[in-house]
Motif scaffolding. Structure first.
Motif, PDB file in Angstrom:
ATOM      1  N   ARG A 133       0.386  -1.059   0.415  1.00 17.42           N
ATOM      2  CA  ARG A 133      -0.144   0.369  -0.347  1.00 17.42           C
ATOM      3  C   ARG A 133       0.931   0.787  -0.061  1.00 17.42           C
ATOM      4  NH1 ARG A 133      -5.117   1.407   2.167  1.00 17.42           N
ATOM      5  NH2 ARG A 133      -5.449  -0.846   3.086  1.00 17.42           N
ATOM      6  N   LEU A 134       0.366   1.832  -0.826  1.00 16.14           N
ATOM      7  CA  LEU A 134       1.063   3.435  -1.090  1.00 16.14           C
ATOM      8  C   LEU A 134       0.667   4.560  -0.176  1.00 16.14           C
ATOM      9  CD1 LEU A 134       2.475   3.241  -4.926  1.00 16.14           C
ATOM     10  CD2 LEU A 134       3.726   2.802  -3.083  1.00 16.14           C
ATOM     11  N   THR A 135       0.848   5.731   0.602  1.00 16.35           N
ATOM     12  CA  THR A 135       0.321   6.878   1.276  1.00 16.35           C
ATOM     13  C   THR A 135       1.417   7.394   1.179  1.00 16.35           C
ATOM     14  OG1 THR A 135      -0.078   5.042   3.199  1.00 16.35           O
ATOM     15  CG2 THR A 135      -0.187   7.329   3.384  1.00 16.35           C
ATOM     16  N   PRO A 136       0.673   9.028   0.217  1.00 14.24           N
ATOM     17  CA  PRO A 136       1.119  10.548   0.439  1.00 14.24           C
ATOM     18  C   PRO A 136       1.295  10.522   1.193  1.00 14.24           C
ATOM     19  CG  PRO A 136      -0.675   9.969  -0.356  1.00 14.24           C
ATOM     20  CD  PRO A 136      -0.635   8.941   0.172  1.00 14.24           C
ATOM     21  N   PRO A 192       1.905   2.146 -16.289  1.00 16.20           N
ATOM     22  CA  PRO A 192       2.454   1.063 -15.175  1.00 16.20           C
ATOM     23  C   PRO A 192       3.267   0.632 -14.609  1.00 16.20           C
ATOM     24  CG  PRO A 192       1.514   0.127 -17.529  1.00 16.20           C
ATOM     25  CD  PRO A 192       1.367   1.593 -17.610  1.00 16.20           C
ATOM     26  N   VAL A 193       3.081   0.864 -13.199  1.00 19.81           N
ATOM     27  CA  VAL A 193       4.642   0.742 -12.377  1.00 19.81           C
ATOM     28  C   VAL A 193       4.210  -0.941 -12.077  1.00 19.81           C
ATOM     29  CG1 VAL A 193       5.891   1.362 -10.611  1.00 19.81           C
ATOM     30  CG2 VAL A 193       5.058   2.851 -12.114  1.00 19.81           C
ATOM     31  N   ILE A 194       5.238  -1.964 -12.788  1.00 19.29           N
ATOM     32  CA  ILE A 194       5.355  -3.016 -12.033  1.00 19.29           C
ATOM     33  C   ILE A 194       6.484  -3.315 -10.872  1.00 19.29           C
ATOM     34  CG2 ILE A 194       4.682  -5.451 -12.973  1.00 19.29           C
ATOM     35  CD1 ILE A 194       2.510  -3.838 -14.285  1.00 19.29           C
ATOM     36  N   GLY A 195       5.736  -3.520  -9.204  1.00 12.56           N
ATOM     37  CA  GLY A 195       6.639  -3.642  -8.670  1.00 12.56           C
ATOM     38  C   GLY A 195       6.304  -5.353  -7.739  1.00 12.56           C
ATOM     39  N   GLU A 196       7.365  -5.432  -7.153  1.00  9.03           N
ATOM     40  CA  GLU A 196       6.959  -6.653  -6.367  1.00  9.03           C
ATOM     41  C   GLU A 196       6.484  -7.167  -5.943  1.00  9.03           C
ATOM     42  OE1 GLU A 196      10.377  -9.376  -3.726  1.00  9.03           O
ATOM     43  OE2 GLU A 196      10.799  -7.680  -4.267  1.00  9.03           O
ATOM     44  N   ARG A 197       5.710  -5.795  -4.954  1.00 12.92           N
ATOM     45  CA  ARG A 197       4.840  -6.194  -4.501  1.00 12.92           C
ATOM     46  C   ARG A 197       3.334  -5.059  -4.365  1.00 12.92           C
ATOM     47  NH1 ARG A 197       5.419  -9.800   0.302  1.00 12.92           N
ATOM     48  NH2 ARG A 197       7.394 -10.096   0.864  1.00 12.92           N
ATOM     49  N   VAL A 198       3.840  -4.651  -5.592  1.00 11.66           N
ATOM     50  CA  VAL A 198       3.069  -3.289  -5.924  1.00 11.66           C
ATOM     51  C   VAL A 198       2.820  -3.552  -7.570  1.00 11.66           C
ATOM     52  CG1 VAL A 198       3.817  -1.165  -5.424  1.00 11.66           C
ATOM     53  CG2 VAL A 198       1.985  -0.729  -5.193  1.00 11.66           C
ATOM     54  N   VAL A 199       1.467  -2.892  -7.899  1.00  6.42           N
ATOM     55  CA  VAL A 199       1.078  -2.457  -9.162  1.00  6.42           C
ATOM     56  C   VAL A 199       0.603  -1.404  -9.592  1.00  6.42           C
ATOM     57  CG1 VAL A 199       0.384  -3.094 -11.228  1.00  6.42           C
ATOM     58  CG2 VAL A 199       1.384  -4.573 -10.435  1.00  6.42           C
ATOM     59  N   GLN A 252     -17.853  13.906  -9.093  1.00  5.85           N
ATOM     60  CA  GLN A 252     -17.199  14.518 -10.286  1.00  5.85           C
ATOM     61  C   GLN A 252     -16.527  13.356 -11.326  1.00  5.85           C
ATOM     62  OE1 GLN A 252     -18.000  16.630 -12.578  1.00  5.85           O
ATOM     63  NE2 GLN A 252     -20.082  17.600 -11.588  1.00  5.85           N
ATOM     64  N   PRO A 253     -16.203  12.457 -11.492  1.00  7.09           N
ATOM     65  CA  PRO A 253     -14.962  11.932 -12.081  1.00  7.09           C
ATOM     66  C   PRO A 253     -14.068  12.804 -11.987  1.00  7.09           C
ATOM     67  CG  PRO A 253     -15.861  12.387 -14.411  1.00  7.09           C
ATOM     68  CD  PRO A 253     -16.842  12.983 -13.030  1.00  7.09           C
ATOM     69  N   ARG A 254     -12.801  12.077 -10.627  1.00  8.98           N
ATOM     70  CA  ARG A 254     -11.199  12.445 -10.938  1.00  8.98           C
ATOM     71  C   ARG A 254     -10.141  11.414 -11.775  1.00  8.98           C
ATOM     72  NH1 ARG A 254     -11.792  15.242  -4.745  1.00  8.98           N
ATOM     73  NH2 ARG A 254      -9.423  15.840  -5.815  1.00  8.98           N
ATOM     74  N   PRO A 255      -9.550  11.608 -12.761  1.00  5.96           N
ATOM     75  CA  PRO A 255      -8.518  11.171 -12.522  1.00  5.96           C
ATOM     76  C   PRO A 255      -7.358  11.127 -11.638  1.00  5.96           C
ATOM     77  CG  PRO A 255      -8.451  12.675 -14.406  1.00  5.96           C
ATOM     78  CD  PRO A 255      -9.566  12.952 -13.702  1.00  5.96           C
ATOM     79  N   SER A 256      -6.747   9.616 -11.358  1.00  6.80           N
ATOM     80  CA  SER A 256      -6.247   9.266  -9.845  1.00  6.80           C
ATOM     81  C   SER A 256      -5.069   8.059 -10.186  1.00  6.80           C
ATOM     82  CB  SER A 256      -7.367   8.892  -9.005  1.00  6.80           C
ATOM     83  OG  SER A 256      -7.856   9.717  -8.834  1.00  6.80           O
ATOM     84  N   VAL A 257      -4.207   8.257  -9.102  1.00  6.71           N
ATOM     85  CA  VAL A 257      -3.313   6.583  -9.595  1.00  6.71           C
ATOM     86  C   VAL A 257      -3.654   5.899  -8.435  1.00  6.71           C
ATOM     87  CG1 VAL A 257      -0.542   6.201  -9.493  1.00  6.71           C
ATOM     88  CG2 VAL A 257      -0.728   8.651  -9.917  1.00  6.71           C
ATOM     89  N   VAL A 258      -4.081   4.645  -9.367  1.00  7.79           N
ATOM     90  CA  VAL A 258      -4.276   3.322  -7.831  1.00  7.79           C
ATOM     91  C   VAL A 258      -2.861   3.412  -7.896  1.00  7.79           C
ATOM     92  CG1 VAL A 258      -5.989   1.578  -8.195  1.00  7.79           C
ATOM     93  CG2 VAL A 258      -7.087   4.157  -8.796  1.00  7.79           C
ATOM     94  N   ALA A 259      -3.313   2.186  -6.719  1.00 10.36           N
ATOM     95  CA  ALA A 259      -2.076   1.038  -6.497  1.00 10.36           C
ATOM     96  C   ALA A 259      -3.218   0.248  -5.716  1.00 10.36           C
ATOM     97  CB  ALA A 259      -1.266   1.517  -4.522  1.00 10.36           C
ATOM     98  N   VAL A 260      -2.050  -1.666  -6.041  1.00 14.66           N
ATOM     99  CA  VAL A 260      -2.911  -2.235  -6.345  1.00 14.66           C
ATOM    100  C   VAL A 260      -1.855  -2.913  -5.509  1.00 14.66           C
ATOM    101  CG1 VAL A 260      -4.286  -4.431  -7.645  1.00 14.66           C
ATOM    102  CG2 VAL A 260      -4.482  -1.939  -8.089  1.00 14.66           C
ATOM    103  N   TRP A 261      -2.411  -4.406  -4.527  1.00 21.72           N
ATOM    104  CA  TRP A 261      -1.066  -5.045  -4.177  1.00 21.72           C
ATOM    105  C   TRP A 261      -2.316  -6.277  -3.256  1.00 21.72           C
ATOM    106  CZ3 TRP A 261      -3.460  -1.058  -2.089  1.00 21.72           C
ATOM    107  CH2 TRP A 261      -4.049  -1.281  -0.622  1.00 21.72           C
ATOM    108  N   ARG A 262      -1.384  -7.380  -2.613  1.00 22.92           N
ATOM    109  CA  ARG A 262      -1.684  -8.273  -2.239  1.00 22.92           C
ATOM    110  C   ARG A 262      -1.355  -8.990  -1.180  1.00 22.92           C
ATOM    111  NH1 ARG A 262      -1.377 -14.439  -5.405  1.00 22.92           N
ATOM    112  NH2 ARG A 262      -3.122 -15.548  -4.233  1.00 22.92           N
ATOM    113  N   GLU A 263      -1.891  -9.066   0.187  1.00 20.68           N
ATOM    114  CA  GLU A 263      -1.188  -8.630   1.218  1.00 20.68           C
ATOM    115  C   GLU A 263      -0.725 -10.307   1.552  1.00 20.68           C
ATOM    116  OE1 GLU A 263      -4.538  -8.510   4.429  1.00 20.68           O
ATOM    117  OE2 GLU A 263      -4.691  -5.951   3.568  1.00 20.68           O
TER     118      GLU A 263
END
Length: 676
Positions: A214-217, A623-630, A659-670
């Motif tokens: 998980r990524l936190t700004p 896309p950014v493809i990391g070891e624990r996050v995409v 309203q819709p807002r363009p965003s960055v999404v992170a995907v992970w698997r605990e």
């Protein structure tokens, strides 16, 4: 995986409003490339290819390509074709159940995975930035907030553990009808225009990663906004040229802002490259034929910026457009640094620029020109990279893209022309493949293009490609090099004009007329040497509905692959699997776009699987493809015809009536790595 029927009565492709604001209706205007350069595959057959290669090599030598003696390479051995035989052992790193095609207003991820929005348009980047207020936007606020329509993204670690990172993101374009209620395209206000200037560019943001991914700004001294008014430095052989001088910049070395930043790349020395793509749409033209070649029209622009700043009116500042269409380099580690535009890499609609280090230490950069019938380019530096992360080494490496030789690609198919009939049917050898060569355009102050000076080659690179007979491709998009093999992969998005009256027909690297769905190209430099001036190539994927006979997935069983249309960005995971984002605009029966993964070698080669899909009207980017996050950038959610800020078609990511807002999404698997 179920097959998807092709809908004969459906008019495929992205929304007209997206075309209007992202690329200035490029696909609805005449193709800028009206050159008559022939496809060399139509001139050569397999029996004469070697002899013709020698003739071409001699011709190149006459124009200064001293290394063109290898213009007739032996065919590199192709990667093993997929067979679909290994049905119970997925490729390493790709053990997930593919997401089903859908039209949901949501990001959909595989079973067992979690997702969260990292940052949205308007979220603050600095402690003093105001909270986002859709109905009370100001330019001052937007300049301190995350920009609009995120595209390319990079995740750069700041510590050895990867727990502290910098997220660097492009902001390609603004969709004003979705940004402002009651927007009047014919009469935008100055505040709306200045908000749009501030919403373009790039963002740099610190993000912390937890053990799961998980990524936190975070607020950080590294956080930064680059906008349409940020000062840039022009460097390289065309810097200071009379073609780049304006009233505001008589030196031709300083530019305000960057526009329409699309894909990009991370350099080995830790900077970020960003390609300026559809810059033409921001300028009101004068009718100069050289402007026409770049798609600049002699009429008012969609956004009407020329009413508020004379630099966007080429009748008053005829060179201002020449200062856009470059590869930009940004140093995210130095928030006070001046970003650079590199003229040595040529000026065109850069989708991207990605760098690899050659065996002798020089660097090679690949870039595609994202428009119908445009070209693929390569740059080889003059100087060599300095190893290490010292300040002096980094300063030196940030000059590597200032000097070198610029090339353009020319492809030759190895099948009889009659077998490439435009249907997408495979030729008798069972592959779309052949040879190619890199044709030199300019090096420093030396031009290899008859009738053009070196400065003209760099500033009007498309015209140079025309003159040397470069191969017209189906919208070259992102280009990436395989981290283990060095094989180069290029996404060719689509080209519905191929084969139309007066337009070039099918060629072996572009084998379908009315090409709605695109293909993915593999290019192997001769001997695996990044410095080689010849290569072999093949099409790994010919995209579309797997049930259609004109699709191809590296020979893999098509009943088991996910449908994909319009490949756009490409990336690799640590195992060497290729990940592909799509930008079809619903070309497959109105289905949402997504992120896909496919092995490029072994028994599972060609087994394409959808990892996620994005909301209705959105495009999957960066896309950014990391070891624990995409991570993916979800661009223009809800951007469909008939929708607007007054009538939103999406409420992602906040739900309700938002309203819709363009965003960055992170995907992970605990507790688990991606795909394992």
């Amino acid at each position: 995986m179920r097959h998807l029927p092709l809908l004969a009565n459906h008019s495929p492709g992205r929304a007209a409003v997206t075309c209007r604001y992202r690329c200035g209706d490029a696909c609805f205007h005449d193709v800028p490339n009206t050159s008559g350069n022939p496809y060399f595959g139509d001139l050569l057959d397999r029996r004469s290819a070697i002899k013709a290669g020698v003739v071409l090599g001699a011709a190149l030598t006459a124009t200064g390509a001293t290394a063109a003696a290898d213009a007739a390479p032996a065919h590199a051995a192709p990667p093993a074709e997929g067979t679909g035989a290994d049905r119970h052992h997925p490729a390493r790193g790709l053990d997930f159940r593919p997401v089903e095609p859908n039209t949901l207003d949501a990001v959909v991820v595989p079973e067992g995975y979690r997702q969260a929005v990292v940052i949205r348009w308007g979220d603050p980047l600095f402690p003093d930035a105001p909270a986002f207020d859709f109905d009370h936007q100001t330019a001052a606020a937007q300049a301190r907030q995350f920009g609009y329509n995120c595209d390319f993204a990079a995740l750069l670690p700041l510590d050895p553990t990867g727990r502290v990172n910098l997220l660097v993101t492009n902001h390609e374009y603004t969709g004003e009808p979705f940004m402002f209620r009651g927007y009047d395209e014919a009469n935008p206000t100055r505040e709306q225009v200045e908000v749009a200037w501030a919403a373009h560019g790039l963002s740099v943001l610190r993000v912390d990663q937890d053990r799961d991914g998980r990524l936190t700004p975070r607020f950080s001294p590294h956080n930064r906004r680059i906008t349409a008014t940020t000062p840039f430095e022009l460097r390289g052989p065309a810097a200071g040229s009379d073609l780049l001088k304006t009233g505001a910049d008589p030196t031709g070395t300083r530019v305000l802002g960057t526009l329409n930043n699309c894909a990009g790349g991370v350099t080995p020395w830790g900077t970020v490259l960003s390609g300026e793509e559809n810059f033409n749409q921001y300028f009101a033209a004068t009718g100069d034929p050289r402007e026409t070649r770049y798609g600049i029209k002699d009429n008012p622009t969609t956004r009407k910026w020329e009413r508020f700043d004379e630099r966007f009116d080429l009748a008053r500042e005829p060179n201002e457009a020449n200062r856009f269409g470059w590869v930009v380099e940004l140093d995210p580690l130095d928030p006070d640094s001046t970003p650079v535009k590199h003229t040595a890499l040529g000026r065109f609609k850069h989708e991207c620029a990605n760098v690899r280090i050659a065996g002798d230490g020089r660097v090679v950069a690949y870039s595609g020109d994202d428009e119908r019938f445009e070209y693929i380019y390569k740059f080889i530096s003059r100087k060599k990279v300095r190893r290490g992360d010292s300040r002096s080494a980094r300063r030196h490496n940030m000059t590597l893209l200032d000097e070198g030789t610029l090339y353009v690609a020319r492809f030759t198919g190895d099948s009889p022309p009659a077998e490439i009939d435009g249907s997408g049917g495979l030729p008798s050898d069972g592959r779309f493949d052949g040879r190619g060569e890199w044709v030199p355009l300019a090096s420093g102050t030396r031009s290899f293009v008859p009738g053009m000076t070196a400065e003209e080659v760099y500033v009007f690179t498309r015209l140079a490609g025309d003159r040397v007979g470069a191969t017209k491709m189906d919208r070259p998009e992102d280009i990436q090099t395989h981290p283990h093999t060095g094989v180069v992969y290029c996404a060719l998005s689509n080209n519905v004009d191929r084969g139309k009256e007066g337009k070039e027909g099918a060629t072996e690297p572009n084998p379908r007329v009315d090409n709605k769905h695109g293909q993915v190209l593999e290019l192997t430099e001769r001997g695996g040497d990044a410095l080689a001036l010849s290569f072999s190539w093949n099409l790994m994927l010919v995209c579309g509905d797997p049930a259609s006979p004109d699709t191809y997935f590296a020979g893999y069983d098509k009943s088991r692959v996910s449908p994909i249309s319009s490949p756009d960005n490409v990336a690799f995971d640590r195992h060497g699997n290729l990940w592909i984002s799509s930008d079809s605009g619903g070309a497959l029966g109105g289905l949402n776009d997504g992120l896909y993964a496919v092995p490029v070698a072994g028994r599972e080669r060609g087994h394409l699987k959808a990892f996620l899909t994005v909301p209705r009207g959105a495009e999957t980017c960066g896309p950014v493809i990391g070891e624990r996050v995409v991570t993916v950038c979800v661009q223009h959610p809800g951007e469909v015809d008939g929708a607007s800020a007054d009538n939103p078609a999406s409420h992602w990511p906040d739900g309700g009536d938002s309203q819709p807002r363009p965003s960055v999404v992170a995907v992970w698997r605990e507790g688990r790595r991606i795909g394992e």
